[in-house]
Design a protein around this motif. Structure first.
Motif, PDB file in Angstrom:
ATOM      1  N   GLY A  55       2.653 -21.310   5.285  1.00 53.37           N
ATOM      2  CA  GLY A  55       1.577 -21.723   4.395  1.00 53.37           C
ATOM      3  C   GLY A  55       0.201 -21.200   4.739  1.00 53.37           C
ATOM      4  N   LYS A  56       0.129 -20.123   5.493  1.00 52.06           N
ATOM      5  CA  LYS A  56      -1.188 -19.543   5.787  1.00 52.06           C
ATOM      6  C   LYS A  56      -1.093 -18.028   5.838  1.00 52.06           C
ATOM      7  CE  LYS A  56      -1.015 -19.841  10.865  1.00 52.06           C
ATOM      8  NZ  LYS A  56      -1.722 -20.374  12.064  1.00 52.06           N
ATOM      9  N   GLY A  57      -2.261 -17.395   5.746  1.00 52.52           N
ATOM     10  CA  GLY A  57      -2.296 -15.945   5.711  1.00 52.52           C
ATOM     11  C   GLY A  57      -2.772 -15.342   7.019  1.00 52.52           C
ATOM     12  N   THR A 105      -5.521 -20.816   6.296  1.00 53.27           N
ATOM     13  CA  THR A 105      -4.686 -21.619   5.402  1.00 53.27           C
ATOM     14  C   THR A 105      -5.144 -21.472   3.954  1.00 53.27           C
ATOM     15  OG1 THR A 105      -4.297 -23.217   7.175  1.00 53.27           O
ATOM     16  CG2 THR A 105      -3.816 -23.943   4.933  1.00 53.27           C
ATOM     17  N   ALA A 106      -6.457 -21.342   3.745  1.00 53.78           N
ATOM     18  CA  ALA A 106      -7.003 -21.239   2.388  1.00 53.78           C
ATOM     19  C   ALA A 106      -6.643 -19.914   1.713  1.00 53.78           C
ATOM     20  CB  ALA A 106      -8.520 -21.400   2.430  1.00 53.78           C
ATOM     21  N   ILE A 107      -6.241 -18.913   2.487  1.00 49.21           N
ATOM     22  CA  ILE A 107      -5.848 -17.629   1.902  1.00 49.21           C
ATOM     23  C   ILE A 107      -4.466 -17.711   1.274  1.00 49.21           C
ATOM     24  CG2 ILE A 107      -5.295 -15.206   2.468  1.00 49.21           C
ATOM     25  CD1 ILE A 107      -7.351 -15.316   4.649  1.00 49.21           C
ATOM     26  N   GLY A 108      -3.647 -18.658   1.749  1.00 50.65           N
ATOM     27  CA  GLY A 108      -2.260 -18.708   1.300  1.00 50.65           C
ATOM     28  C   GLY A 108      -1.458 -17.659   2.051  1.00 50.65           C
ATOM     29  N   GLU A 109      -0.226 -17.480   1.658  1.00 49.79           N
ATOM     30  CA  GLU A 109       0.651 -16.542   2.368  1.00 49.79           C
ATOM     31  C   GLU A 109       0.379 -15.108   1.910  1.00 49.79           C
ATOM     32  OE1 GLU A 109       4.702 -17.544   2.897  1.00 49.79           O
ATOM     33  OE2 GLU A 109       4.285 -19.611   3.461  1.00 49.79           O
ATOM     34  N   ARG A 110      -0.763 -14.595   2.377  1.00 52.19           N
ATOM     35  CA  ARG A 110      -1.205 -13.239   2.043  1.00 52.19           C
ATOM     36  C   ARG A 110      -1.794 -12.596   3.289  1.00 52.19           C
ATOM     37  NH1 ARG A 110      -2.936 -16.758  -1.942  1.00 52.19           N
ATOM     38  NH2 ARG A 110      -1.957 -16.431  -3.968  1.00 52.19           N
ATOM     39  N   GLN A 111      -1.892 -11.279   3.260  1.00 49.63           N
ATOM     40  CA  GLN A 111      -2.505 -10.562   4.369  1.00 49.63           C
ATOM     41  C   GLN A 111      -3.613  -9.653   3.860  1.00 49.63           C
ATOM     42  OE1 GLN A 111      -0.524  -8.959   8.058  1.00 49.63           O
ATOM     43  NE2 GLN A 111      -0.678  -7.038   6.954  1.00 49.63           N
TER      44      GLN A 111
END
Length: 237
Positions: A55-57, A105-111
């Motif tokens: 759940g985090k990026g 965490t606020a980015i979501g599952e992204r890089q």
């Protein structure tokens, strides 16, 4: 007298120019005197494999120096098939510095990948890269929010970096190559806009340095970071 004729407390001329790469979600060219670094931020809509399901990026960085960024041509590391230890160390430093001021965490599952390419080197390439990378990252996150990819800006603070050193027994701010190459002590400071210390790298080159000299360099670094953060704020305004 410093080779550049600057006062001990004086930075080189610094500039930040954003939105310089057409296709990148965020970009900036940063100049510390004759040092120039192109920073771009690229969004990937998935987290690294080792982070998936949490759940985090993630924010990572890559650093490279163009062959004629220096006085003589430097061979591209890609042609040798491996990165130097210096390159790996710098790109990890850039990544750590940026992650220190972002709510992952606020980015979501992204890089988000920050590419820092040195166009011209005259000392302080890593500090310039960190300072410009923050602007590129800011604009990438702003791009994401404008498209409702994220709800709020995950940036918690500014972060910038500056070099200091001891040259001829005197603590000085923002060394160029002519000064850095002969300084007794070389140090890099990564500091947030609110004054938090992210990382300090300090090395005795020609002579050991004292705790008092370290404190003098820290005072100078805070002065320089204040100028850099003010410039970051003006650039994104």
């Amino acid at each position: 007298m410093r080779p550049s004729k600057r006062a001990a407390t004086e930075m080189r001329t610094v500039s930040l120019e954003r939105a310089v790469a057409r296709y990148a979600e965020g970009s900036c060219i940063v100049k510390f005197g004759d040092t120039q670094v192109l920073c771009t931020a690229s969004l990937e809509d998935k987290a690294p494999p080792w982070l998936r399901g949490q759940g985090k990026g993630w924010i990572t960085a890559e650093y490279s120096m163009l062959p004629r960024a220096t006085l003589t041509r430097t061979r591209r590391e890609a042609t040798s098939g491996k990165q130097s230890g210096r390159t790996q160390e710098i790109q990890r430093l850039i990544g750590r510095s940026l992650r220190s001021v972002v709510d992952l965490t606020a980015i979501g599952e992204r890089q988000i990948t920050i590419d820092c390419d040195v166009l011209q080197a005259d000392g302080g390439t890593r500090t310039a890269a960190i300072t410009g990378a923050w602007v590129a990252l800011h604009d990438c996150l702003k791009w994401m929010r404008s498209r409702s990819i994220i709800k709020d800006m995950p940036l918690r603070d500014h972060v910038a970096a500056v070099s200091c050193g001891v040259s001829k027994g005197e603590a000085v701010l923002d060394l160029d190559y002519a000064e850095d190459s002969v300084a007794e002590t070389d140090a890099n400071f990564v500091i947030t806009g609110s004054g938090g210390l992210v990382e300090i790298q300090a090395t005795a080159e020609g002579a050991i340095f004292s705790e008092d000299q370290l404190n003098q360099m820290l005072v100078l670094a805070r002065l320089g970071i204040g100028e850099l953060v003010a410039l970051q704020k003006a650039t994104i305004a």
